[in-house]
Design an enzyme around this catalytic site. Structure first.
Site: not given
Ligand code: C5P
Length: 235
Positions: A29-32, A99
């Site tokens: 995943g990502n930090r959005s 994102a």
């Protein structure tokens, strides 16, 4: 809301991050946080638009002020791709603030990946995800129907060698969208915060449509940044 500069217009907005599962319990995943996307949805709704929010993973759920917008929840990039593709044709504007993961694990393990007895670490092979933004632009240009304004986002950290604004200008050309919002990101910048720093760039064609367009630079709240992006939709 009755009236408003975007009354009767349909605005499709993606927000948050996508999650690419590795096994039943893990994902890439990502930090959005989805905050910018929620602020955009709110600003578009305040301007009178009919808003659909395609929400990936979000730190914050839409508040009561967004009760009147349609929210479609998605997990993976493939799901976001399908959700956008099936709705883009009816939209007047598309804002891709999500994102999106550029890569996903090539193989999904149906049972939890275990530590191996010989101490070897697993190797994760990745494959490319579809580029939703580029595909929507290509399809709109090919068919001649679909959103008149497509807005991409670029999260750039920049480094000693590359200026984020130059990178964003190249990305604007590569993606073929009308507007590109550059976000300066970094460990302590933007992600999850209420504040942001953005530049809004417009393609040559969009600059001719938007009378007196000057590239914008805002350091402020995500709400302020959203208001400016939405204003560009009805200029
Ligand atoms: O290429 P890059 O990921 O930097 O581009 C960012 C922009 O493209 C964002 O608007 C993002 O939502 C969109 N994007 C996409 N599909 C991808 C990757 C990014 O639509 N696979």
């Amino acid at each position: 809301q009755e009236g408003g500069p975007l009354a009767g217009r349909r605005v499709l907005i993606t927000a948050g991050g996508t999650r690419e599962p590795l096994d039943p319990v893990r994902y890439l995943g990502n930090r959005s946080s989805g905050k910018q996307g929620l602020a955009l949805a709110d600003a578009a709704r305040s301007a009178g638009a009919q808003v659909t929010l395609i929400a990936g993973s979000m730190e914050q759920q839409p508040g009561p002020e967004l009760a009147c917008i349609e929210v479609v929840s998605v997990g993976t990039t493939e799901q976001m791709h399908a959700a956008v593709m099936s709705r883009a044709e009816q939209a007047d504007a598309l804002i891709m603030s999500a994102a999106v993961a550029d890569f996903r694990p090539a193989d999904y393990a149906h049972t939890k990946i275990k530590k191996s007895d010989n101490g070897a670490s697993p190797i994760i092979t990745l494959e490319r995800n579809p580029d939703i933004l580029a595909e929507t632009v290509a399809r709109r240009n090919h068919r001649g129907t679909g959103p008149k304004v497509i807005v991409g986002f670029a999260a750039e950290t920049g480094d000693e060698k590359s200026d984020p604004l130059e990178l964003a200008q190249l990305k604007l050309q590569r993606k073929g969208c009308e507007l590109l919002v550059l976000n300066r990101v970094g460990e302590n910048l933007v992600f999850g915060l209420d504040s942001t720093e953005i530049h809004i760039l417009a393609s040559d064609a969009a600059q001719q449509q938007l009378q007196g367009f000057e590239p914008d630079h805002v350091i402020g709240s995500k709400r302020e940044a959203a208001a400016l992006v939405i204003q560009r939709l009805h200029q």
